[in-house]
Design a protein around this motif. Structure first.
Motif, PDB file in Angstrom:
ATOM      1  N   GLN A 151       3.850   5.308   0.546  1.00  0.00           N
ATOM      2  CA  GLN A 151       2.760   5.595   1.478  1.00  0.00           C
ATOM      3  C   GLN A 151       2.969   4.880   2.812  1.00  0.00           C
ATOM      4  N   LEU A 152       3.454   3.645   2.768  1.00  0.00           N
ATOM      5  CA  LEU A 152       3.710   2.901   4.001  1.00  0.00           C
ATOM      6  C   LEU A 152       4.805   3.564   4.826  1.00  0.00           C
ATOM      7  N   ILE A 153       5.836   4.046   4.164  1.00  0.00           N
ATOM      8  CA  ILE A 153       6.921   4.737   4.875  1.00  0.00           C
ATOM      9  C   ILE A 153       6.385   6.015   5.517  1.00  0.00           C
ATOM     10  N   GLN A 154       5.537   6.750   4.780  1.00  0.00           N
ATOM     11  CA  GLN A 154       4.951   7.982   5.319  1.00  0.00           C
ATOM     12  C   GLN A 154       4.100   7.696   6.552  1.00  0.00           C
ATOM     13  N   VAL A 155       3.206   6.726   6.424  1.00  0.00           N
ATOM     14  CA  VAL A 155       2.210   6.469   7.470  1.00  0.00           C
ATOM     15  C   VAL A 155       2.844   5.852   8.716  1.00  0.00           C
ATOM     16  N   THR A 156       3.808   4.961   8.525  1.00  0.00           N
ATOM     17  CA  THR A 156       4.384   4.247   9.677  1.00  0.00           C
ATOM     18  C   THR A 156       5.595   4.948  10.275  1.00  0.00           C
ATOM     19  N   SER A 157       6.217   5.856   9.514  1.00  0.00           N
ATOM     20  CA  SER A 157       7.457   6.528   9.926  1.00  0.00           C
ATOM     21  C   SER A 157       8.620   5.549  10.078  1.00  0.00           C
ATOM     22  N   LEU A 158       8.508   4.379   9.463  1.00  0.00           N
ATOM     23  CA  LEU A 158       9.618   3.426   9.436  1.00  0.00           C
ATOM     24  C   LEU A 158      10.502   3.748   8.239  1.00  0.00           C
ATOM     25  N   ASP A 159      11.762   3.300   8.290  1.00  0.00           N
ATOM     26  CA  ASP A 159      12.614   3.545   7.126  1.00  0.00           C
ATOM     27  C   ASP A 159      12.352   2.470   6.067  1.00  0.00           C
ATOM     28  N   GLN A 160      12.868   2.713   4.874  1.00  0.00           N
ATOM     29  CA  GLN A 160      12.550   1.850   3.738  1.00  0.00           C
ATOM     30  C   GLN A 160      13.024   0.415   3.950  1.00  0.00           C
ATOM     31  N   VAL A 161      14.199   0.250   4.555  1.00  0.00           N
ATOM     32  CA  VAL A 161      14.720  -1.099   4.787  1.00  0.00           C
ATOM     33  C   VAL A 161      13.793  -1.882   5.707  1.00  0.00           C
ATOM     34  N   GLN A 162      13.317  -1.240   6.778  1.00  0.00           N
ATOM     35  CA  GLN A 162      12.397  -1.902   7.701  1.00  0.00           C
ATOM     36  C   GLN A 162      11.110  -2.326   6.994  1.00  0.00           C
ATOM     37  N   LEU A 176       2.545  -1.773  12.996  1.00  0.00           N
ATOM     38  CA  LEU A 176       2.319  -0.481  12.333  1.00  0.00           C
ATOM     39  C   LEU A 176       1.999  -0.675  10.857  1.00  0.00           C
ATOM     40  N   VAL A 177       2.741  -1.572  10.202  1.00  0.00           N
ATOM     41  CA  VAL A 177       2.502  -1.822   8.769  1.00  0.00           C
ATOM     42  C   VAL A 177       1.138  -2.474   8.572  1.00  0.00           C
ATOM     43  N   VAL A 178       0.828  -3.475   9.385  1.00  0.00           N
ATOM     44  CA  VAL A 178      -0.453  -4.175   9.252  1.00  0.00           C
ATOM     45  C   VAL A 178      -1.615  -3.218   9.526  1.00  0.00           C
ATOM     46  N   ASP A 179      -1.497  -2.389  10.570  1.00  0.00           N
ATOM     47  CA  ASP A 179      -2.557  -1.419  10.879  1.00  0.00           C
ATOM     48  C   ASP A 179      -2.747  -0.433   9.734  1.00  0.00           C
ATOM     49  N   ALA A 180      -1.643  -0.022   9.127  1.00  0.00           N
ATOM     50  CA  ALA A 180      -1.729   0.935   8.021  1.00  0.00           C
ATOM     51  C   ALA A 180      -2.476   0.348   6.831  1.00  0.00           C
ATOM     52  N   LEU A 181      -2.379  -0.964   6.645  1.00  0.00           N
ATOM     53  CA  LEU A 181      -3.013  -1.620   5.500  1.00  0.00           C
ATOM     54  C   LEU A 181      -4.446  -2.058   5.788  1.00  0.00           C
ATOM     55  N   THR A 182      -4.909  -1.830   7.006  1.00  0.00           N
ATOM     56  CA  THR A 182      -6.261  -2.274   7.368  1.00  0.00           C
ATOM     57  C   THR A 182      -7.328  -1.543   6.573  1.00  0.00           C
ATOM     58  N   GLU A 183      -7.124  -0.243   6.354  1.00  0.00           N
ATOM     59  CA  GLU A 183      -8.137   0.559   5.678  1.00  0.00           C
ATOM     60  C   GLU A 183      -8.130   0.381   4.167  1.00  0.00           C
ATOM     61  N   LYS A 184      -6.929   0.368   3.590  1.00  0.00           N
ATOM     62  CA  LYS A 184      -6.833   0.311   2.126  1.00  0.00           C
ATOM     63  C   LYS A 184      -5.420  -0.085   1.729  1.00  0.00           C
ATOM     64  N   PRO A 185      -5.210  -0.525   0.485  1.00  0.00           N
ATOM     65  CA  PRO A 185      -3.857  -0.854   0.023  1.00  0.00           C
ATOM     66  C   PRO A 185      -2.991   0.403  -0.042  1.00  0.00           C
ATOM     67  N   LEU A 186      -1.702   0.226   0.206  1.00  0.00           N
ATOM     68  CA  LEU A 186      -0.757   1.338   0.142  1.00  0.00           C
ATOM     69  C   LEU A 186       0.489   0.889  -0.601  1.00  0.00           C
ATOM     70  N   ASP A 187       1.153   1.835  -1.274  1.00  0.00           N
ATOM     71  CA  ASP A 187       2.414   1.492  -1.921  1.00  0.00           C
ATOM     72  C   ASP A 187       3.561   1.739  -0.937  1.00  0.00           C
ATOM     73  N   MET A 188       4.781   1.494  -1.388  1.00  0.00           N
ATOM     74  CA  MET A 188       5.946   1.587  -0.509  1.00  0.00           C
ATOM     75  C   MET A 188       6.079   2.984   0.105  1.00  0.00           C
ATOM     76  N   GLU A 244      10.563  -2.780   3.767  1.00  0.00           N
ATOM     77  CA  GLU A 244      10.821  -3.834   2.780  1.00  0.00           C
ATOM     78  C   GLU A 244      10.971  -5.195   3.454  1.00  0.00           C
ATOM     79  N   THR A 245      11.663  -5.232   4.592  1.00  0.00           N
ATOM     80  CA  THR A 245      11.849  -6.494   5.324  1.00  0.00           C
ATOM     81  C   THR A 245      10.512  -7.052   5.789  1.00  0.00           C
ATOM     82  N   ILE A 246       9.664  -6.197   6.345  1.00  0.00           N
ATOM     83  CA  ILE A 246       8.357  -6.638   6.831  1.00  0.00           C
ATOM     84  C   ILE A 246       7.493  -7.139   5.689  1.00  0.00           C
ATOM     85  N   LEU A 247       7.482  -6.417   4.571  1.00  0.00           N
ATOM     86  CA  LEU A 247       6.675  -6.825   3.422  1.00  0.00           C
ATOM     87  C   LEU A 247       7.131  -8.177   2.883  1.00  0.00           C
TER      88      LEU A 247
END
Length: 626
Positions: free
Chosen positions: A399-410, A385-397, A412-415
């Motif tokens: 924006q990534l939480i919004q787009v992926t619906s993951l929580d911040q800890v998840q 989900l994180v990688v797909d979200a970044l395919t189109e353009k860079p995103l900040d923290m 941050e761990t993936i990044l």
């Protein structure tokens, strides 16, 4: 051990004793409205606290059983952890029992206890028949193994057994994330004299504290939590799973409604297009056609929308999941994984339910390619989900939480752990593969530029970035340029970029002619001809001549005397050396003219050139050696 908070729903057909059973369990009368008391039916959602046991805090929500109040029923059960399916012994399974069952399954609720009520009103033999009817009804549902208890709310028979069973079954329920971003779908709004606007709901995730600054979505209204209550008791904070009332300031009663969502961060998005996975009821009265209007119940909201299929034109008796899209008439707040119910507006019926694959749906083409894309989205891991979200353009923290619906800890761990992802200087994130593509493109474009313009020191950085900005985000391009400079694959002079190995040079095809021009200017010493004369004698084009002039001036092989005259570096250096030997610390115009033996046409520009090059400094009528 931390306290845990759960919400239990009472569901079932009208007049099967849900409200009476709730009172027997909690000693709270949940029918508050005058009309509810007069008609002995529940119209709005009712709530009551069940006593605490071993750190487990439970709220009971009593939902209306009448088919006309199915909207309230869905809003009530959307946030529950366990359901008590209430079935009266004197009537057994009824139409609303079955519809509630369908809704509960579509919402993904898998913990159920069956309470057979009013057992004192029927003969003992009838209870076995009722139980058999219920077993057969549940046979093909997720509640096939649900425990069953016989109760009579008025006499109290079986109530304690039901209560124990509730707490025992809650041990199998994972408690909600109190450390995530606070989210409370609002199901009730009212005012209290002297206090202002109060909203109620079940906290889906996170925690809220008094004085927190919150936001009402989708209106994006900033409010403050003035006071918080849990079952009429003032508290300093409330956590996920708790039934909560919050007195909010900064907003009027008519600016907030059921279906709005109260949040505490920017981690939630407002959307009107959602990609979804849907399962439909086994028997639909009429086919559901492409782009048919539907009612979508998600959280506590109900909005009209249009269903869009990508692999068919209608649904009828479909048992497999269907991947499709719903385009809504009003904006809602949802995250990936949120469950919803789908109802037909006319004739009114529940037709299905499912979950949100992507809250950021876009317009797609009809066909299997879109279905495959939706399937990949559906099956995606958090990393995907994180990688797909970044395919189109860079995103900040955020924006990534919004787009992926993951929580911040998840996130941050993936990044931190996924080496496919890189951090950009501006605080956003991008894919390493995208950076590599940009680096390759930059090198390729510069190589082509050097071949076309070998006499230029490099390509203007802004022009280079512009050439590939349609294909890649500017932030990543800037980061790629910085990386290539730091790793000495590029070099920069002013605003110009070049490959590290590149040195400006004459083009091979014209090298001899250009060298002859330079030599001719050198031989003419201090009394050069016009630049155009040298170029015309060489048969170079005007464009080639201009390129050559720029190159020779940039490489300091030639100096500009006037707009028309260029002079070679070596005669200038010799002239300086000769004059310096014949003069003291300073000299005048006559001394220079006598030494160089040139006319005023060359003398004045030559002296000004010496000033410009830093050999001399003019002092009134004299020039002083620096």
């Amino acid at each position: 051990m931390d306290a845990r908070y759960y919400t239990i729903g009472m569901a079932g057909h009208i007049d099967h004793g849900k409200t009476t059973l709730t009172k027997a369990l909690t000693n709270v009368e949940t029918d508050r409205l005058k009309e509810e008391k007069e008609r002995s039916i529940s119209i709005e959602l009712g709530y009551a606290p069940l006593h605490t046991k071993e750190g487990v805090h439970v709220s009971i929500v009593d939902v209306p059983g009448h088919e006309r109040f199915i909207r309230q029923m869905i809003a009530g059960v959307a946030g529950i952890d366990l359901v008590v399916l209430v079935i009266a012994a004197d009537e057994g399974v009824m139409p609303q029992t079955k519809e509630h069952l369908e809704i509960l399954q579509f919402l993904g609720i898998d913990q159920c206890i069956v309470a057979i009520t009013k057992v004192d009103q029927v003969e003992e033999e009838l209870l076995d028949l009722v139980a058999q009817d219920i077993y057969e009804t549940l046979e093909d549902t997720t509640f096939v193994d649900a425990p069953m208890v016989f109760v009579d709310s008025l006499s109290g028979k079986g109530v304690d057994k039901l209560k124990d069973l509730l707490f025992e079954n809650l041990k199998n329920v994972g408690f909600r994330d109190r450390y995530g971003s606070f989210r409370l779908p609002i199901d009730q709004v009212f005012t209290v004299q002297g206090l202002g606007t109060i909203v109620r709901g079940t906290i889906y995730e996170g925690m809220v504290q008094k004085s927190d600054t919150l936001q009402v979505l989708p209106a994006q209204k900033r409010v403050k939590a003035r006071n918080i209550q849990v079952h009429h008791q003032d508290v300093e904070h409330a956590s996920a799973g708790q039934r909560t009332a919050i007195n909010i300031s900064g907003i009027d009663r008519d600016e907030v409604k059921r279906g709005d969502v109260l949040v505490a961060s920017d981690h939630f998005i407002v959307t009107n297009t959602i990609d979804v996975s849907i399962r439909f009821v086994e028997e639909m009265r009429y086919p559901l056609k492409q782009r048919a209007p539907v009612n979508v119940h998600v959280g506590t909201s109900e909005v009209m929308g249009t269903i869009v299929f990508f692999d068919r034109n209608e649904i009828k008796n479909e048992q497999e999941e269907v991947l499709c899209q719903i385009r809504l008439q009003e904006a809602i707040v949802v995250r990936r994984g949120d469950r919803f119910i789908l109802r037909r507006p006319s004739p009114v019926e529940t037709i299905g339910g499912g979950w949100v694959i992507d809250p950021n749906g876009e317009k797609y083409r009809f066909g299997q390619q879109t279905i495959q894309m939706l399937q990949q989205k559906k099956e995606g891991t958090p990393e995907d989900l994180v990688v797909d979200a970044l395919t189109e353009k860079p995103l900040d923290m955020n924006q990534l939480i919004q787009v992926t619906s993951l929580d911040q800890v998840q996130v941050e761990t993936i990044l931190h752990e996924d080496n496919r992802i890189i951090s950009l200087p501006n605080g956003s994130f991008s894919l390493r593969t995208q950076l590599e593509k940009i680096k390759d493109q930059l090198v390729h474009d510069l190589q082509a530029y050097h071949e076309k313009h070998p006499m230029r020191k490099g390509m203007n950085k802004a022009e280079l970035v512009q050439t590939i900005s349609e294909k890649f985000p500017k932030e990543v391009i800037d980061n790629a340029v910085k990386f290539l400079l730091e790793n000495q694959q590029l070099k920069q002079e002013g605003q110009f970029l070049a490959l590290q190995t590149f040195e400006a040079h004459f083009p091979k095809a014209w090298a001899k002619r250009m060298e002859s021009i330079v030599e001719a200017i050198k031989q003419d010493g201090l009394t050069v001809n016009k630049w155009e004369d040298y170029v015309s004698d060489s048969a170079l084009s005007q464009e080639q001549g201009n390129e050559l002039k720029t190159f020779l001036i940039q490489t300091k092989q030639l100096y500009r005397l006037t707009d028309e005259l260029l002079i070679h570096r070596e005669p200038v250096e010799k002239a300086v050396s000769d004059l310096k030997q014949k003069t003291d610390q300073s000299f005048d115009l006559k001394q220079a003219k006598d030494q160089w033996n040139v006319s005023r046409k060359y003398l004045i520009p030559l002296l000004e050139l010496l000033d410009e090059l830093g050999y001399t400094k003019r002092m009134d009528s004299q020039r002083q050696w620096v």
